[in-house]
Design an enzyme around this catalytic site. Structure first.
Site, PDB file in Angstrom:
ATOM      1  CG  LEU A  63      14.262  -6.417 -23.025  1.00  5.51           C
ATOM      2  CD1 LEU A  63      13.411  -7.069 -24.095  1.00  5.51           C
ATOM      3  CD2 LEU A  63      14.995  -5.209 -23.571  1.00  5.51           C
ATOM      4  CE  LYS A  73       3.082 -18.197 -19.108  1.00  3.37           C
ATOM      5  NZ  LYS A  73       3.684 -18.133 -17.747  1.00  3.37           N
ATOM      6  CB  THR A 102     -14.867  -9.679 -23.344  1.00  7.06           C
ATOM      7  OG1 THR A 102     -13.819 -10.411 -23.997  1.00  7.06           O
ATOM      8  CG2 THR A 102     -15.320 -10.411 -22.104  1.00  7.06           C
ATOM      9  CB  VAL A 104     -19.825  -7.514 -27.906  1.00  5.81           C
ATOM     10  CG1 VAL A 104     -21.014  -6.585 -28.125  1.00  5.81           C
ATOM     11  CG2 VAL A 104     -19.895  -8.738 -28.810  1.00  5.81           C
ATOM     12  CB  ILE A 107     -20.162  -7.691 -23.615  1.00  7.38           C
ATOM     13  CG1 ILE A 107     -21.553  -7.548 -24.261  1.00  7.38           C
ATOM     14  CG2 ILE A 107     -20.072  -9.004 -22.824  1.00  7.38           C
ATOM     15  CD1 ILE A 107     -21.988  -8.752 -25.082  1.00  7.38           C
ATOM     16  CB  SER A 181      -3.817   5.850 -30.069  1.00  6.93           C
ATOM     17  OG  SER A 181      -5.091   5.713 -30.656  1.00  6.93           O
ATOM     18  N   GLY A 190      -7.900   2.819 -32.231  1.00  2.00           N
ATOM     19  CA  GLY A 190      -9.036   1.940 -31.985  1.00  2.00           C
ATOM     20  C   GLY A 190     -10.357   2.687 -31.960  1.00  2.00           C
ATOM     21  CG  ASP A 191     -11.540   4.924 -28.984  1.00  4.48           C
ATOM     22  OD1 ASP A 191     -10.400   5.429 -29.111  1.00  4.48           O
ATOM     23  OD2 ASP A 191     -12.066   4.761 -27.882  1.00  4.48           O
TER      24      ASP A 191
HETATM   25  N1  DCP Z   1      -7.110   6.140 -20.062  1.00  2.93           N
HETATM   26  C1  DCP Z   1      -6.446   5.826 -18.874  1.00  2.93           C
HETATM   27  N2  DCP Z   1      -6.797   4.722 -18.161  1.00  2.93           N
HETATM   28  C2  DCP Z   1      -7.784   3.911 -18.601  1.00  2.93           C
HETATM   29  C3  DCP Z   1      -8.459   4.203 -19.791  1.00  2.93           C
HETATM   30  C4  DCP Z   1      -8.100   5.324 -20.509  1.00  2.93           C
HETATM   31  O1  DCP Z   1      -5.538   6.561 -18.478  1.00  2.93           O
HETATM   32  N3  DCP Z   1      -8.107   2.827 -17.879  1.00  2.93           N
HETATM   33  C5  DCP Z   1      -6.700   7.306 -20.835  1.00  2.93           C
HETATM   34  C6  DCP Z   1      -5.401   7.027 -21.543  1.00  2.93           C
HETATM   35  C7  DCP Z   1      -5.832   6.634 -22.913  1.00  2.93           C
HETATM   36  C8  DCP Z   1      -7.018   7.547 -23.125  1.00  2.93           C
HETATM   37  O2  DCP Z   1      -7.663   7.604 -21.840  1.00  2.93           O
HETATM   38  O3  DCP Z   1      -4.811   6.859 -23.858  1.00  2.93           O
HETATM   39  C9  DCP Z   1      -7.973   7.096 -24.210  1.00  2.93           C
HETATM   40  O4  DCP Z   1      -8.421   5.775 -23.961  1.00  2.93           O
HETATM   41  P1  DCP Z   1      -8.529   4.716 -25.133  1.00  2.93           P
HETATM   42  O5  DCP Z   1      -9.041   3.472 -24.521  1.00  2.93           O
HETATM   43  O6  DCP Z   1      -9.309   5.289 -26.253  1.00  2.93           O
HETATM   44  O7  DCP Z   1      -7.010   4.429 -25.534  1.00  2.93           O
HETATM   45  P2  DCP Z   1      -6.107   4.983 -26.719  1.00  2.93           P
HETATM   46  O8  DCP Z   1      -6.778   6.086 -27.456  1.00  2.93           O
HETATM   47  O9  DCP Z   1      -4.786   5.289 -26.105  1.00  2.93           O
HETATM   48  O10 DCP Z   1      -5.906   3.735 -27.668  1.00  2.93           O
HETATM   49  P3  DCP Z   1      -6.881   3.222 -28.843  1.00  2.93           P
HETATM   50  O11 DCP Z   1      -6.209   3.512 -30.134  1.00  2.93           O
HETATM   51  O12 DCP Z   1      -7.003   1.749 -28.612  1.00  2.93           O
HETATM   52  O13 DCP Z   1      -8.207   3.921 -28.692  1.00  2.93           O
HETATM   53 MG    MG Z   2      -8.668   5.909 -28.225  1.00  5.46          MG
HETATM   54 MN    MN Z   3     -11.574   5.985 -26.237  1.00 11.09          MN
END
Ligand code: DCP
Ligand code: MG
Ligand code: MN
Length: 336
Positions: A63, A73, A102, A104, A107, A181, A190-191
């Site tokens: 894969l 592993k 981390t 939090v 942090i 997401s 997640g947010d």
């Molecule tokens: N992003 C990126 N590179 C990063 C951080 C973010 O390209 N280092 C872009 C792609 C992510 C988007 O910003 O999809 C939003 O960031 P999130 O951390 O909120 O990630 P997701 O929304 O995809 O996932 P989650 O459900 O955990 O919030």
């Molecule tokens: Mg997000």
């Molecule tokens: Mn985000």
């Protein structure tokens, strides 16, 4: 996000994904090896997409993103039910403490190590030493349990309606897109990542006084609606804060980001903040192969010397794919 990226319902390789994510987090938080962090996450993402249980490391090696070391592993975990490397890491209580801190919001690995070196190792310790935290970190601590909870799609749909309805009252022309997401169709997030623009707000007039207040006005409006309940930071183009479904005090507090993006840069922003991060990486690499440079603001052609020209005119996400000679990919097909 600090939570598990492999949350498919009924994933037959969940335990393997879990140990890979554990390894990834220790690489990021303790060893500060982002290269290994990404490698473990990629392997976990690959396994989480499989319809069937992996039988052994050799099979997994076929894969993408799984090489000899990870295959070994997998074999160790399948035959012993654990991973010695992870057991050893967990024997060191300062590793465990750094990893905890981390989680939090606000942090990072460096701050976590600094705290642990001072003997601050638990959330209770943190609560007693809030003077050592900045505003973001204090908010992260205050809402620690809630911020760890995933957000069901239904709840984001509700929040989306509230945001769109509230904002439409000040101007029908606002364009609001919940990216991240959620836009990729995930059942949980997640947010909440909100992108906002208005046809009269362009990159040429970014600095004008009137535009400076656009985001502030929107945030105040959503505070009056009792959707936004706390602020981490508020600048002219980026709000970071906390929201809750109004009149639903039993619902958890959620992380909400709102970015105000110039109208002419909106779809590069939507593409970027829809992600996922791996998809973005591939898209940028592909752009470079075609002598373009792509970021969250613009798509620009590169001269033979490698200097970027004028920004391409982009009026939808499809434009970006088309200019780069790629078939369009729906957001739900961007979960790499
Ligand atoms: N992003 C990126 N590179 C990063 C951080 C973010 O390209 N280092 C872009 C792609 C992510 C988007 O910003 O999809 C939003 O960031 P999130 O951390 O909120 O990630 P997701 O929304 O995809 O996932 P989650 O459900 O955990 O919030
Ligand atoms: Mg997000
Ligand atoms: Mn985000």
């Amino acid at each position: 996000g600090k939570r598990k990226a492999t949350d498919n319902a009924g994933n037959p390789n969940q335990d393997l994904c879990d140990f890979l994510i554990d390894l990834a987090n220790y690489e990021r938080n303790v060893s500060k090896n982002i290269y290994k962090y990404n490698a473990y996450r990629k392997a976990a993402a690959t396994l989480s997409g499989l319809p069937e249980r992996v039988k052994n490391g050799q099979e997994a090696r076929k894969l993408s993103g799984i090489g000899e070391k990870i295959a070994k592993k997998i074999d160790e975990f399948l035959s012993t039910g654990k991973l010695q490397k992870l057991e050893d890491i967990k024997k060191d209580e300062s590793n465990v403490a750094i990893n905890l801190l981390t989680r939090v919001s606000g942090i990072g690995p460096a701050k976590a190590k600094e705290l642990v070196d001072k003997g601050i190792k638990t959330l209770e310790d943190l609560k007693k030493h809030q003077d050592k935290l900045n505003h973001h970190q204090k908010i992260g601590l205050k809402y620690f349990e809630d911020f760890e909870k995933r957000i069901p799609r239904k709840e984001i749909e509700k929040i989306e309606k509230i945001i769109k309805n509230s904002i439409a009252k000040s101007s029908e022309e606002y364009i609001v897109t919940i990216c991240g997401s959620y836009r990729r169709g995930k059942k949980e997030s997640g947010d909440i990542d909100v992108l906002l623009t208005h046809p009269t707000y362009t990159s040429k007039e970014k600095e004008s006084k009137k535009k400076m207040s656009v985001l502030k006005d929107v945030v105040e409006c959503l505070e009056r609606k009792k959707l936004i309940v706390d602020t981490i930071s508020l600048g002219s183009t980026k709000f970071m804060g906390v929201c809750q479904v109004p009149n639903n005090t039993e619902k958890p507090f959620r992380r909400l980001d709102i970015r105000l993006v110039p109208y002419d840069q909106y779809y590069c922003g939507v593409l970027y903040f829809t992600g996922n991060d791996l998809f973005n990486k591939n898209m940028r690499a592909h752009a470079l192969e075609k002598n373009y440079t792509l970021n969250e603001y613009t798509l620009k052609r590169l001269t033979p010397e490698g200097t970027p020209g004028e920004a391409e005119k982009i009026t939808c996400e499809e434009d970006i794919f088309q200019i780069l000679g790629l078939p369009y990919k729906e957001p739900k097909d961007r979960n790499l």
